[in-house]
Design an enzyme around this catalytic site. Structure first.
Site, PDB file in Angstrom:
ATOM      1  N   GLY A  17       3.489  -0.665 -11.427  1.00 48.44           N
ATOM      2  CA  GLY A  17       2.915   0.827 -12.075  1.00 48.44           C
ATOM      3  C   GLY A  17       3.697   1.412 -12.200  1.00 48.44           C
ATOM      4  O   GLY A  17       3.978   2.194 -10.610  1.00 48.44           O
ATOM      5  N   ARG A  78       7.185  -5.368 -14.910  1.00 48.18           N
ATOM      6  CA  ARG A  78       6.573  -6.267 -14.577  1.00 48.18           C
ATOM      7  C   ARG A  78       7.447  -7.412 -14.962  1.00 48.18           C
ATOM      8  O   ARG A  78       7.938  -7.786 -15.920  1.00 48.18           O
ATOM      9  CB  ARG A  78       5.494  -6.626 -13.947  1.00 48.18           C
ATOM     10  CG  ARG A  78       3.965  -5.640 -13.622  1.00 48.18           C
ATOM     11  CD  ARG A  78       2.869  -5.692 -13.428  1.00 48.18           C
ATOM     12  NE  ARG A  78       2.513  -4.459 -12.181  1.00 48.18           N
ATOM     13  CZ  ARG A  78       1.828  -3.798 -12.450  1.00 48.18           C
ATOM     14  NH1 ARG A  78       1.687  -3.488 -13.577  1.00 48.18           N
ATOM     15  NH2 ARG A  78       1.568  -2.289 -11.762  1.00 48.18           N
ATOM     16  N   ASP A 109       3.626  -2.135  -3.692  1.00 43.97           N
ATOM     17  CA  ASP A 109       3.993  -2.956  -3.107  1.00 43.97           C
ATOM     18  C   ASP A 109       4.811  -4.501  -3.601  1.00 43.97           C
ATOM     19  O   ASP A 109       5.698  -4.946  -2.472  1.00 43.97           O
ATOM     20  CB  ASP A 109       2.899  -3.633  -1.487  1.00 43.97           C
ATOM     21  CG  ASP A 109       1.878  -3.391  -2.360  1.00 43.97           C
ATOM     22  OD1 ASP A 109       1.995  -3.187  -3.559  1.00 43.97           O
ATOM     23  OD2 ASP A 109       0.753  -4.193  -2.166  1.00 43.97           O
ATOM     24  N   THR A 132       4.066   5.214  -6.043  1.00 44.39           N
ATOM     25  CA  THR A 132       2.377   4.061  -6.439  1.00 44.39           C
ATOM     26  C   THR A 132       0.833   6.027  -6.505  1.00 44.39           C
ATOM     27  O   THR A 132       1.585   6.372  -5.524  1.00 44.39           O
ATOM     28  CB  THR A 132       1.783   3.086  -6.200  1.00 44.39           C
ATOM     29  OG1 THR A 132       0.240   2.906  -6.699  1.00 44.39           O
ATOM     30  CG2 THR A 132       1.963   3.594  -4.877  1.00 44.39           C
ATOM     31  N   ASP A 134      -1.520   4.841  -5.989  1.00 43.52           N
ATOM     32  CA  ASP A 134      -2.617   3.562  -4.959  1.00 43.52           C
ATOM     33  C   ASP A 134      -2.935   4.369  -3.517  1.00 43.52           C
ATOM     34  O   ASP A 134      -3.529   4.740  -2.822  1.00 43.52           O
ATOM     35  CB  ASP A 134      -2.778   2.997  -5.221  1.00 43.52           C
ATOM     36  CG  ASP A 134      -3.038   2.304  -6.184  1.00 43.52           C
ATOM     37  OD1 ASP A 134      -3.997   2.645  -7.079  1.00 43.52           O
ATOM     38  OD2 ASP A 134      -2.772   1.328  -6.977  1.00 43.52           O
ATOM     39  N   ASP A 136      -1.163   3.077  -0.499  1.00 39.09           N
ATOM     40  CA  ASP A 136      -1.906   1.719   0.179  1.00 39.09           C
ATOM     41  C   ASP A 136      -0.482   1.660   0.634  1.00 39.09           C
ATOM     42  O   ASP A 136      -0.801   1.058   1.036  1.00 39.09           O
ATOM     43  CB  ASP A 136      -2.469   1.333  -1.165  1.00 39.09           C
ATOM     44  CG  ASP A 136      -1.590   0.301  -2.183  1.00 39.09           C
ATOM     45  OD1 ASP A 136      -0.387   1.182  -2.146  1.00 39.09           O
ATOM     46  OD2 ASP A 136      -1.279  -0.237  -2.811  1.00 39.09           O
ATOM     47  N   ARG A 178      -7.822  -0.703  -6.992  1.00 44.38           N
ATOM     48  CA  ARG A 178      -7.872  -1.785  -7.563  1.00 44.38           C
ATOM     49  C   ARG A 178      -8.212  -2.698  -5.472  1.00 44.38           C
ATOM     50  O   ARG A 178      -9.470  -3.527  -5.494  1.00 44.38           O
ATOM     51  CB  ARG A 178      -7.297  -3.347  -7.841  1.00 44.38           C
ATOM     52  CG  ARG A 178      -7.929  -3.824  -8.943  1.00 44.38           C
ATOM     53  CD  ARG A 178      -6.843  -4.658  -9.676  1.00 44.38           C
ATOM     54  NE  ARG A 178      -5.308  -3.630  -9.969  1.00 44.38           N
ATOM     55  CZ  ARG A 178      -4.119  -3.835 -10.704  1.00 44.38           C
ATOM     56  NH1 ARG A 178      -3.764  -5.516  -9.899  1.00 44.38           N
ATOM     57  NH2 ARG A 178      -3.775  -3.120 -11.648  1.00 44.38           N
TER      58      ARG A 178
HETATM   59  P1  ADP Z   1       3.841  -2.577  -7.493  1.00 46.74           P
HETATM   60  O1  ADP Z   1       4.899  -1.869  -6.853  1.00 46.74           O
HETATM   61  O2  ADP Z   1       2.938  -1.290  -8.581  1.00 46.74           O
HETATM   62  O3  ADP Z   1       3.348  -3.262  -6.395  1.00 46.74           O
HETATM   63  P2  ADP Z   1       3.765  -5.505  -8.804  1.00 46.74           P
HETATM   64  O4  ADP Z   1       3.114  -5.735  -7.846  1.00 46.74           O
HETATM   65  O5  ADP Z   1       3.560  -5.625 -10.085  1.00 46.74           O
HETATM   66  O6  ADP Z   1       4.120  -3.353  -8.604  1.00 46.74           O
HETATM   67  O7  ADP Z   1       5.651  -5.801  -8.372  1.00 46.74           O
HETATM   68  C1  ADP Z   1       6.447  -5.126  -9.458  1.00 46.74           C
HETATM   69  C2  ADP Z   1       7.222  -6.396  -9.692  1.00 46.74           C
HETATM   70  O8  ADP Z   1       8.038  -6.981  -8.078  1.00 46.74           O
HETATM   71  C3  ADP Z   1       7.045  -8.085 -10.075  1.00 46.74           C
HETATM   72  O9  ADP Z   1       6.565  -7.802 -11.486  1.00 46.74           O
HETATM   73  C4  ADP Z   1       7.772  -8.830  -9.996  1.00 46.74           C
HETATM   74  O10 ADP Z   1       8.628  -8.825 -10.547  1.00 46.74           O
HETATM   75  C5  ADP Z   1       8.332  -8.292  -8.444  1.00 46.74           C
HETATM   76  N1  ADP Z   1       7.800  -8.981  -7.455  1.00 46.74           N
HETATM   77  C6  ADP Z   1       6.152  -8.558  -7.041  1.00 46.74           C
HETATM   78  N2  ADP Z   1       6.502  -9.724  -5.609  1.00 46.74           N
HETATM   79  C7  ADP Z   1       7.159  -9.901  -5.480  1.00 46.74           C
HETATM   80  C8  ADP Z   1       7.596 -11.013  -4.466  1.00 46.74           C
HETATM   81  N3  ADP Z   1       6.820 -11.922  -3.444  1.00 46.74           N
HETATM   82  N4  ADP Z   1       9.189 -11.978  -4.909  1.00 46.74           N
HETATM   83  C9  ADP Z   1      10.342 -11.323  -5.849  1.00 46.74           C
HETATM   84  N5  ADP Z   1       9.306 -10.120  -6.488  1.00 46.74           N
HETATM   85  C10 ADP Z   1       8.230  -9.770  -6.791  1.00 46.74           C
END
Ligand code: ADP
Length: 328
Positions: A17, A78, A109, A132, A134, A136, A178
């Site tokens: 995000g 993503r 995260d 982010t 959030d 968080d 969320r």
């Molecule tokens: P944010 O960083 O804002 O929390 P996301 O949760 O969408 O955003 O995570 C961003 C990207 O990080 C995901 O689209 C994925 O490519 C990668 N990612 C997230 N979790 C994992 C994981 N457990 N293993 C490998 N890549 C991950």
């Protein structure tokens, strides 16, 4: 090349995000690398761009005039493919073509979990910068974008309050969050909301109705701020249920949504992003990896990525208590 640095070629990307202030962080990372004589490569669209090989050399001028801009010039995305071993192998093959030995990831995260997996498999040094809205993550009092997002939400709710007053309306305003109620709690206090519904507090419908009933005879408008992830199911659901008890008042719902992500970053976010950008580069140069840089009590600290993602910060109970007392 800097002979005193543990790393030589840094890759930089924004992921997950987006949040206002990411550009200020990008600028700080790029300029810090150049200051310390390290090569810096930008990767567009996070892990997706890494898998596609969308990688380019950056220089000081690549980041001119961006500190005040929302969004991210590197774009964000993503990637499901990066969650697979094969996807991460492709990403590694692509960064290896440029001899990139270390990376700064600006994200939340999920992005940090990806960074942990990548480091464990391929040994690339990874340092995270918390970007982010959030707020968080454990290991920083504030994430980049949170201050701007709350100010944007406050500005929007102030405007809604004007029209709520004019028509004796009961407004339910849903803000982002969320899993966490930080944005809702701070904006609710700042806007003088009658009630704030957040996942951490678990307020029941009866309690909300009591609050509204007590206030309603003397107040000609009411604002209830609802976090996206509230346990009762969000602003529309709550408004429907409350409407049955308050038929004499017009009930309205506004979902602030993605407007909270946009806009020019606040002064606070620009300074935070600049500090953390420099701290990330200096951490890599000192041989650190698998950590997030953060700001706690105005000091810059480092936290293992594993802790940053696992132990989210707790809601400030004092603020929750304050909100309840001063909304009567
Ligand atoms: P944010 O960083 O804002 O929390 P996301 O949760 O969408 O955003 O995570 C961003 C990207 O990080 C995901 O689209 C994925 O490519 C990668 N990612 C997230 N979790 C994992 C994981 N457990 N293993 C490998 N890549 C991950």
């Amino acid at each position: 090349m800097n002979p005193n640095s543990a790393v030589k070629r840094v890759g930089l990307f924004t992921s997950g995000g987006d949040s206002p202030g990411m550009n200020a962080a990008i600028r700080a990372v790029v300029r810090s690398c150049i200051y310390y004589d390290l090569d810096i490569y930008g990767i567009r669209r996070g892990y997706a761009g890494m898998i596609e090989g969308d990688i380019f050399r950056m220089n000081s001028r690549s980041v001119s005039g961006i500190i005040q801009r929302g969004g991210t010039i590197l774009k964000s995305a993503r990637s499901m493919e990066f969650k697979t071993k094969e996807g991460r192998q492709k990403a590694f093959d692509n960064i290896s073509k440029h001899d990139i030995d270390s990376m700064v990831v600006i994200g939340g995260d999920g992005s940090f979990r990806g960074a942990q997996a990548f480091e464990a498999e391929h040994g690339v040094k990874m340092v995270g910068v918390p970007g982010t809205i959030d707020n968080d993550l454990f290991g920083t009092d504030y994430t980049i974008g949170y201050d701007t997002a709350t100010n944007t939400a406050v500005d929007a709710i102030d405007k809604i309050k004007d029209t709520a007053d004019a028509h004796d309306r009961l407004f339910f305003v849903e803000v982002m969050g969320r899993d966490a109620g930080f944005i809702a709690l701070k904006t609710g206090i700042s806007c003088g909301a009658e009630a704030i519904m957040i996942p951490e507090d678990n307020m029941k419908l009866d309690e909300l109705i009591d609050i509204l009933k007590k206030g309603r005879p003397s107040k000609n408008s009411s604002i209830v701020v609802v976090a996206e992830g509230d346990n009762l199911g969000g602003a529309f659901v709550i408004a429907e249920k409350v409407k049955e008890q308050f038929q004499q008042y017009e009930t309205k719902v506004t979902i602030l949504g993605h407007l909270q992500r946009g806009g020019s970053p606040s002064c606070f976010d620009r300074v935070l992003a600049s500090r953390l950008g420099l701290a990330a580069v200096e951490a890599l140069m000192a041989g650190k990896s698998g950590i997030m840089v953060g700001q706690v009590h105005s000091d810059i600290i480092q936290t293992p990525l594993e802790q940053a993602t696992k132990h989210g910060p707790r809601i400030n109970q004092d603020l929750l208590r304050l909100a309840k007392i001063i909304s009567i």
